[in-house]
Write a protein that holds these residues in place. Structure first.
Motif, PDB file in Angstrom:
ATOM      1  N   GLN A   1      12.251  -0.567   3.437  1.00 27.79           N
ATOM      2  CA  GLN A   1      12.520  -0.080   1.964  1.00 27.79           C
ATOM      3  C   GLN A   1      12.361   1.363   2.217  1.00 27.79           C
ATOM      4  O   GLN A   1      11.884   2.438   1.850  1.00 27.79           O
ATOM      5  N   PHE A   2      13.756   1.675   2.855  1.00 27.71           N
ATOM      6  CA  PHE A   2      14.043   3.109   3.540  1.00 27.71           C
ATOM      7  C   PHE A   2      14.116   4.222   2.504  1.00 27.71           C
ATOM      8  O   PHE A   2      13.615   5.019   2.613  1.00 27.71           O
ATOM      9  N   GLU A   3      14.831   4.254   1.372  1.00 27.57           N
ATOM     10  CA  GLU A   3      15.121   5.052   0.559  1.00 27.57           C
ATOM     11  C   GLU A   3      13.710   5.578  -0.241  1.00 27.57           C
ATOM     12  O   GLU A   3      13.489   6.805  -0.252  1.00 27.57           O
ATOM     13  N   ASP A   4      12.845   4.602  -0.427  1.00 24.36           N
ATOM     14  CA  ASP A   4      11.595   4.846  -1.070  1.00 24.36           C
ATOM     15  C   ASP A   4      10.668   5.615  -0.069  1.00 24.36           C
ATOM     16  O   ASP A   4       9.749   6.589  -0.527  1.00 24.36           O
ATOM     17  N   TYR A   5      10.545   5.203   1.125  1.00 25.49           N
ATOM     18  CA  TYR A   5       9.579   5.376   1.950  1.00 25.49           C
ATOM     19  C   TYR A   5       9.785   6.431   3.236  1.00 25.49           C
ATOM     20  O   TYR A   5       9.242   7.138   3.759  1.00 25.49           O
TER      21      TYR A   5
ATOM     22  N   LEU B   1       7.402   9.182   5.263  1.00 25.54           N
ATOM     23  CA  LEU B   1       7.295   9.196   6.866  1.00 25.54           C
ATOM     24  C   LEU B   1       7.744  10.704   7.212  1.00 25.54           C
ATOM     25  O   LEU B   1       7.135  11.174   8.150  1.00 25.54           O
ATOM     26  N   ARG B   2       8.836  11.149   7.060  1.00 24.66           N
ATOM     27  CA  ARG B   2       9.415  12.419   7.631  1.00 24.66           C
ATOM     28  C   ARG B   2       8.177  13.709   7.282  1.00 24.66           C
ATOM     29  O   ARG B   2       7.874  14.329   8.249  1.00 24.66           O
ATOM     30  N   LEU B   3       7.624  13.566   6.068  1.00 22.95           N
ATOM     31  CA  LEU B   3       6.712  14.594   5.716  1.00 22.95           C
ATOM     32  C   LEU B   3       5.375  14.469   6.499  1.00 22.95           C
ATOM     33  O   LEU B   3       4.991  15.561   7.016  1.00 22.95           O
ATOM     34  N   PHE B   4       4.929  13.321   6.870  1.00 24.83           N
ATOM     35  CA  PHE B   4       3.823  12.831   7.571  1.00 24.83           C
ATOM     36  C   PHE B   4       3.805  13.311   9.007  1.00 24.83           C
ATOM     37  O   PHE B   4       2.692  13.973   9.398  1.00 24.83           O
ATOM     38  N   LEU B   5       5.118  13.243   9.506  1.00 28.36           N
ATOM     39  CA  LEU B   5       5.184  13.437  10.924  1.00 28.36           C
ATOM     40  C   LEU B   5       5.634  14.926  11.354  1.00 28.36           C
ATOM     41  O   LEU B   5       5.519  15.176  12.578  1.00 28.36           O
ATOM     42  N   MET B   6       6.194  15.510  10.393  1.00 31.93           N
ATOM     43  CA  MET B   6       6.965  16.750  10.814  1.00 31.93           C
ATOM     44  C   MET B   6       5.880  18.071  10.474  1.00 31.93           C
ATOM     45  O   MET B   6       6.360  19.083  11.037  1.00 31.93           O
ATOM     46  N   GLY B   7       4.802  17.963  10.270  1.00 34.17           N
ATOM     47  CA  GLY B   7       3.979  19.222   9.910  1.00 34.17           C
ATOM     48  C   GLY B   7       3.363  19.439  11.134  1.00 34.17           C
ATOM     49  O   GLY B   7       3.549  19.003  12.344  1.00 34.17           O
ATOM     50  N   GLU B   8       2.948  20.834  11.148  1.00 38.14           N
ATOM     51  CA  GLU B   8       2.559  21.705  12.441  1.00 38.14           C
ATOM     52  C   GLU B   8       1.100  21.684  12.664  1.00 38.14           C
ATOM     53  O   GLU B   8       0.678  22.331  13.572  1.00 38.14           O
ATOM     54  N   ASP B   9       0.248  21.111  11.691  1.00 35.13           N
ATOM     55  CA  ASP B   9      -1.248  21.159  11.686  1.00 35.13           C
ATOM     56  C   ASP B   9      -1.600  20.115  12.770  1.00 35.13           C
ATOM     57  O   ASP B   9      -0.807  19.141  12.968  1.00 35.13           O
ATOM     58  N   GLU B  10      -2.921  20.147  12.948  1.00 33.23           N
ATOM     59  CA  GLU B  10      -3.494  19.351  14.051  1.00 33.23           C
ATOM     60  C   GLU B  10      -3.248  18.022  13.731  1.00 33.23           C
ATOM     61  O   GLU B  10      -3.017  16.838  14.418  1.00 33.23           O
TER      62      GLU B  10
ATOM     63  N   ASP C   1       0.628  -1.236  -0.258  1.00 37.05           N
ATOM     64  CA  ASP C   1       0.102  -0.113   0.053  1.00 37.05           C
ATOM     65  C   ASP C   1       0.900   1.439  -0.056  1.00 37.05           C
ATOM     66  O   ASP C   1       0.511   2.209  -0.605  1.00 37.05           O
ATOM     67  N   TRP C   2       1.980   1.037   0.698  1.00 40.64           N
ATOM     68  CA  TRP C   2       2.967   2.361   0.485  1.00 40.64           C
ATOM     69  C   TRP C   2       3.325   2.383  -0.768  1.00 40.64           C
ATOM     70  O   TRP C   2       3.508   3.390  -1.358  1.00 40.64           O
ATOM     71  N   HIS C   3       3.787   1.630  -1.528  1.00 39.44           N
ATOM     72  CA  HIS C   3       4.053   1.369  -3.145  1.00 39.44           C
ATOM     73  C   HIS C   3       3.096   2.045  -3.654  1.00 39.44           C
ATOM     74  O   HIS C   3       3.326   2.865  -4.677  1.00 39.44           O
ATOM     75  N   ALA C   4       1.891   1.686  -3.627  1.00 39.89           N
ATOM     76  CA  ALA C   4       0.796   2.250  -4.221  1.00 39.89           C
ATOM     77  C   ALA C   4       0.474   3.848  -3.970  1.00 39.89           C
ATOM     78  O   ALA C   4       0.081   4.592  -5.042  1.00 39.89           O
ATOM     79  N   TYR C   5       0.867   4.025  -2.876  1.00 39.69           N
ATOM     80  CA  TYR C   5       0.703   5.460  -2.434  1.00 39.69           C
ATOM     81  C   TYR C   5       1.811   6.444  -3.053  1.00 39.69           C
ATOM     82  O   TYR C   5       1.352   7.571  -3.616  1.00 39.69           O
ATOM     83  N   VAL C   6       2.864   5.946  -2.977  1.00 37.97           N
ATOM     84  CA  VAL C   6       4.100   6.704  -3.581  1.00 37.97           C
ATOM     85  C   VAL C   6       4.317   6.637  -4.973  1.00 37.97           C
ATOM     86  O   VAL C   6       4.687   7.836  -5.589  1.00 37.97           O
ATOM     87  N   ASN C   7       3.734   5.596  -5.771  1.00 38.09           N
ATOM     88  CA  ASN C   7       4.035   5.688  -7.138  1.00 38.09           C
ATOM     89  C   ASN C   7       2.464   5.313  -7.884  1.00 38.09           C
ATOM     90  O   ASN C   7       2.324   4.348  -8.393  1.00 38.09           O
TER      91      ASN C   7
END
Length: 357
Positions: A284-288, A292-301, A237-243
């Motif tokens: 699958q580190f380089e791909d994902y 993950l960083r983008l998902f977790l670093m946001g300042e929104d609620e 599902d991460w592959h489908a989301y990323v690609n």
């Protein structure tokens, strides 16, 4: 780097004697009994110019070597080499007695007992956080599960619906979840399209039992129960989301994406007991990892809510099939996320999920 006491919330120490001999195929018995055959095939693949195939066979050999260890202690010793000495490991057993491949050599009760002995060992016990497990078809009154919790002092429960049962199975709803909620103990459940699957279970029903939405009735009935849906939806599902351009529009992972579902369910704020972990998927580190960083670093609620509900986990020793080591993934993840976020998912969040704070 600052001192962080890591809790790896998703590890396994069960070995080959806890797995039915015929799983996954009877034809593989020679490779289980003589793993050097895998090394011979890898050597042959290199001779004919297939280094990629050889590398995959080498990883399979490492995985097979791990499963052939004689005890859970030996596997734990292998795992601890990858982490600082003060790291803790949530250990998740498996009950593979009722999914269609016959009975394992060692029954679940003995697997639980061995894990209990490990968790009280003066040398390594402080690093072990033992969980019990149940297949409701094998334990309709949850007798063995509550023995493990009440007598052996286990700290939570692992579920694996892909074996062939729904998360809202009556046994779980009546005999498991109420007691866990009362005792303030958490649940870890497999939530990936990969992994072990019931022998006579179709892919369709395996996915319906395992998908994030399958837990909505449970979370509504037991709003104070802390449930972690492992693998953050899984690599497919991460592959489908990323690609999205390379994904099949007819693929269920594209249309009913579990990564997106977990983010939406946690982000909504409607299910305060819902958590997820990043086990196996982030190998699958380089791909994902950037996502993950983008998902977790946001300042929104929604980002803040998600950041407070993600747990660090690896899925050792399943990850022995991957190219990166436990140590490599952990260090890379710490570097990409930064100290503050890594501390939250590896130290602070696990303490809350386990009911320690």
């Amino acid at each position: 780097m600052s001192d962080i006491r890591i809790t790896n919330c998703h590890t396994h120490l069960f070995h080959s004697r806890h797995v039915p001999e015929d799983y996954p195929y009877p034809a593989l018995k020679p490779f289980k009994k003589m793993p050097w055959l895998i090394k011979a095939l890898a050597f042959g693949a290199r001779l004919i110019g297939q280094p990629g195939v050889a590398e995959k066979l080498d990883r399979l050999y490492r995985f097979q070597q791990e499963t052939d260890e004689g005890s859970q202690r030996e596997i734990l010793d292998n795992l601890q080499r990858h982490y600082p000495s003060n790291t803790r490991f949530v250990v998740l057993p498996m009950d593979l007695s009722a999914f269609g491949f016959g009975a394992p050599e060692v029954p679940l009760r003995d697997q639980h007992d061995e894990l209990a002995q490990l968790s009280t060992d003066p040398e390594v016990g402080p690093s072990v956080v033992p969980f019990a497990t149940i297949d409701p078809r094998a334990d309709p009154n949850a007798t063995e599960l509550w023995r493990a919790i009440d007598d052996l002092k286990f700290r939570g429960v692992k579920l694996y619906p892909r074996l062939g049962f729904a998360p809202n199975d009556p046994v779980l709803m009546q005999h498991v979840y109420p007691g866990l909620q009362d005792k303030n103990l958490p649940v870890m459940s497999h939530c990936s399209r990969g992994g072990v699957q019931g022998r006579y279970l179709s892919d369709y029903w395996a996915d319906r039992y395992t998908e994030p939405e399958a837990f909505i009735p449970v979370m509504r009935a037991f709003p104070n129960l802390r449930i972690c849906l492992a693998h953050f939806g899984g690599q497919r599902d991460w592959h489908a989301y990323v690609n999205p351009d390379h994904s099949d529009p007819l693929d269920d992972a594209f249309n009913r994406n579990w990564l997106r579902s977990i983010r939406d369910l946690i982000g909504s704020g409607d299910f305060e007991g819902l958590w997820t972990d990043i086990s196996y998927t982030l190998f699958q580190f380089e791909d994902y990892a950037p996502f993950l960083r983008l998902f977790l670093m946001g300042e929104d609620e929604e980002s803040e809510r998600l950041r407070s509900r993600v747990l660090f986990g690896s899925d050792y020793y399943m990850t022995r099939q991957e190219a990166l080591s436990e140590k490599a993934v952990c260090i890379r993840l710490r570097n990409v996320l930064g100290e503050e976020i890594f501390r939250q998912i590896a130290e602070e969040n696990p303490a809350k999920w386990l009911g320690e704070t």
